[in-house]
Design a protein around this motif. Structure first.
Motif, mmCIF file in Angstrom:
data_model
loop_
_atom_site.group_PDB
_atom_site.id
_atom_site.type_symbol
_atom_site.label_atom_id
_atom_site.label_comp_id
_atom_site.label_asym_id
_atom_site.label_seq_id
_atom_site.Cartn_x
_atom_site.Cartn_y
_atom_site.Cartn_z
ATOM 1 N N PRO A 32 0.807 -1.232 0.000
ATOM 2 C CA PRO A 32 0.000 0.000 0.000
ATOM 3 C C PRO A 32 0.836 1.276 0.000
ATOM 4 O O PRO A 32 0.463 2.257 -0.643
ATOM 5 N N GLU A 33 1.985 1.260 0.688
ATOM 6 C CA GLU A 33 2.788 2.478 0.765
ATOM 7 C C GLU A 33 3.513 2.788 -0.552
ATOM 8 O O GLU A 33 4.060 3.882 -0.724
ATOM 9 N N GLN A 34 3.532 1.841 -1.507
ATOM 10 C CA GLN A 34 4.171 2.078 -2.794
ATOM 11 C C GLN A 34 3.207 2.659 -3.828
ATOM 12 O O GLN A 34 3.634 3.227 -4.844
ATOM 13 N N ILE A 35 1.924 2.496 -3.596
ATOM 14 C CA ILE A 35 0.906 2.772 -4.603
ATOM 15 C C ILE A 35 0.925 4.220 -5.082
ATOM 16 O O ILE A 35 0.955 4.508 -6.282
ATOM 17 N N ALA A 36 0.886 5.170 -4.158
ATOM 18 C CA ALA A 36 0.756 6.579 -4.530
ATOM 19 C C ALA A 36 1.953 7.052 -5.347
ATOM 20 O O ALA A 36 1.790 7.737 -6.371
ATOM 21 N N ALA A 37 3.174 6.702 -4.919
ATOM 22 C CA ALA A 37 4.371 7.156 -5.623
ATOM 23 C C ALA A 37 4.443 6.556 -7.023
ATOM 24 O O ALA A 37 4.834 7.239 -7.987
ATOM 25 N N ALA A 38 4.062 5.291 -7.167
ATOM 26 C CA ALA A 38 4.092 4.661 -8.485
ATOM 27 C C ALA A 38 3.063 5.288 -9.424
ATOM 28 O O ALA A 38 3.345 5.527 -10.603
ATOM 29 N N LYS A 39 1.885 5.548 -8.906
ATOM 30 C CA LYS A 39 0.846 6.204 -9.722
ATOM 31 C C LYS A 39 1.323 7.572 -10.203
ATOM 32 O O LYS A 39 1.200 7.918 -11.382
ATOM 33 N N GLN A 40 1.870 8.339 -9.283
ATOM 34 C CA GLN A 40 2.354 9.684 -9.628
ATOM 35 C C GLN A 40 3.443 9.612 -10.692
ATOM 36 O O GLN A 40 3.454 10.403 -11.648
ATOM 37 N N ALA A 41 4.360 8.664 -10.552
ATOM 38 C CA ALA A 41 5.472 8.554 -11.487
ATOM 39 C C ALA A 41 5.001 8.109 -12.870
ATOM 40 O O ALA A 41 5.455 8.639 -13.895
ATOM 41 N N ILE A 42 4.094 7.149 -12.926
ATOM 42 C CA ILE A 42 3.580 6.678 -14.214
ATOM 43 C C ILE A 42 2.827 7.797 -14.928
ATOM 44 O O ILE A 42 3.021 8.033 -16.123
ATOM 45 N N ARG A 264 3.719 2.404 -23.730
ATOM 46 C CA ARG A 264 4.483 3.550 -23.231
ATOM 47 C C ARG A 264 4.731 3.432 -21.726
ATOM 48 O O ARG A 264 5.815 3.783 -21.226
ATOM 49 N N VAL A 265 3.748 2.928 -20.999
ATOM 50 C CA VAL A 265 3.956 2.679 -19.566
ATOM 51 C C VAL A 265 5.028 1.608 -19.378
ATOM 52 O O VAL A 265 5.904 1.726 -18.509
ATOM 53 N N ALA A 266 4.986 0.559 -20.206
ATOM 54 C CA ALA A 266 6.001 -0.500 -20.116
ATOM 55 C C ALA A 266 7.388 0.040 -20.435
ATOM 56 O O ALA A 266 8.376 -0.328 -19.777
ATOM 57 N N ASP A 267 7.475 0.922 -21.439
ATOM 58 C CA ASP A 267 8.774 1.529 -21.767
ATOM 59 C C ASP A 267 9.342 2.268 -20.556
ATOM 60 O O ASP A 267 10.536 2.162 -20.247
ATOM 61 N N TRP A 268 8.485 3.033 -19.891
ATOM 62 C CA TRP A 268 8.951 3.745 -18.696
ATOM 63 C C TRP A 268 9.304 2.751 -17.590
ATOM 64 O O TRP A 268 10.286 2.934 -16.862
#
Length: 334
Positions: A32-42, A264-268
């Protein structure tokens, strides 16, 4: 008045931009603590995308996707590679080699291009052992897996349910491959007598040990590091006889309505920048030279990762979880 009009126009433009974004359903077993940062980065990397996470424990999510319950998502991102291999075997994945994937460490790349999946990070089995409880009750530190069978630990051990938790399945599959099937099931028979309960989550056993409610919790390395970094009085034990592991990876589901955006998400997701994000919570990541584990992380951990066959783990998962459930399901959480 002019200022108000300008603010109104800016606000309208932002609203229109948000409305134009494409909602991408992404399956994940991230913490759960990874979710927000990953969403923001993607969403920063691919501004046309709005990430809609579909999060659950690995086993639950895998069964749901294989059954087609609720319709399949567009992508998986942060899901065990053994699950992605099951999807590949079932013909559920789109073949795509992300741009830059050739830079990843070889063990994190699909061995049969064009890729169906790409690796992101690796997690490995550890024992979270409460040092304060051990000192109080004169318990010996378990340095080998067999040390968990000490009679003084009876009822004081907890581990994840492998039918629902990717961490739990990683542990079981690691024992089967390192010990051999018959000795491994014999070990698990003896371990079952020591285990108080099998929670559905890979994080819960370490939290239980960290809080002193159990002496030993079987979990994964980075949850142990997070607990210890937060002040829990635990030793992070990577058994001397070697430990099982799995990877998290990304993949695109066949039939997605948004293949170009998913690509494009996979590329990132295979980029150095993305791996720097993964390295904030994982000690072993796919991109060379990016790993930066905290000082509390055991320096010998990666060296104790056993030789493992992820394809075997994927292929035999139905048989293994069925046998585990038959033998030990009486202590699993409902």
């Amino acid at each position: 008045m002019a200022g108000i009009l300008v603010l109104g126009v800016v606000g309208l433009a932002a609203a229109e931009a948000a409305a134009e974004r494409v909602r991408l359903r992404i399956a994940t077993a991230f913490e759960p603590e990874q979710i927000a940062a990953a969403k923001q980065a993607i969403e920063a990397a691919v501004p046309e995308v709005e990430v809609a996470w579909e999060r659950a424990s690995t086993g639950i999510l895998t069964e749901r996707i294989l059954s087609g319950e609720g319709g399949r998502p567009d992508m998986a991102f942060g899901l065990a590679v053994t699950s992605l291999l099951q999807f590949e075997q079932a013909g559920l994945l789109d073949a795509y080699t992300p741009k830059g994937a050739e830079r990843l460490r070889a063990s994190f790349r699909d061995p049969t291009p064009p890729y169906s999946w790409s690796g992101m990070d690796a997690f490995l089995g550890v024992i979270c052992f409460n040092a304060e409880v051990a000192a109080r009750d004169r318990l010996s530190r378990p340095n080998f897996w067999r040390d968990l069978l000490d009679p003084r630990l009876r009822g004081r051990v907890t581990m994840p349910d492998p039918t629902r938790s990717g961490t739990g399945y990683m542990l079981v599959a690691g024992w089967l491959q390192s010990m051999g099937e018959e000795p491994a099931w014999a070990f698990m028979d003896a371990l079952h007598a020591q285990v108080d309960a099998y929670p559905a989550s890979g994080t819960a056993p370490c939290a239980e040990a960290g809080a002193g409610r159990k002496a030993a919790g079987l979990s994964f390395d980075m949850r142990a590091a997070a607990e210890k970094g937060g002040g829990a009085p635990i030793d992070i034990v990577v058994p001397v006889d070697g430990t099982g592991w799995d990877q998290e990876g990304l993949a695109i589901f066949a039939g997605t309505a948004h293949p170009d955006l998913a690509r494009r998400v996979a590329d990132w997701g295979v980029s150095r920048e993305a791996n720097q994000l993964y390295a904030q919570t994982y000690a072993v990541v796919a991109y060379p030279g990016v790993s930066n584990p905290a000082p509390i992380y055991p320096p010998h951990a990666e060296a104790r990762m056993i030789r493992i066959d992820l394809a075997w783990m994927a292929r035999h998962r139905p048989r293994i979880v069925a046998e585990w459930r038959r033998r030990y399901g009486d202590k699993a959480a409902p």
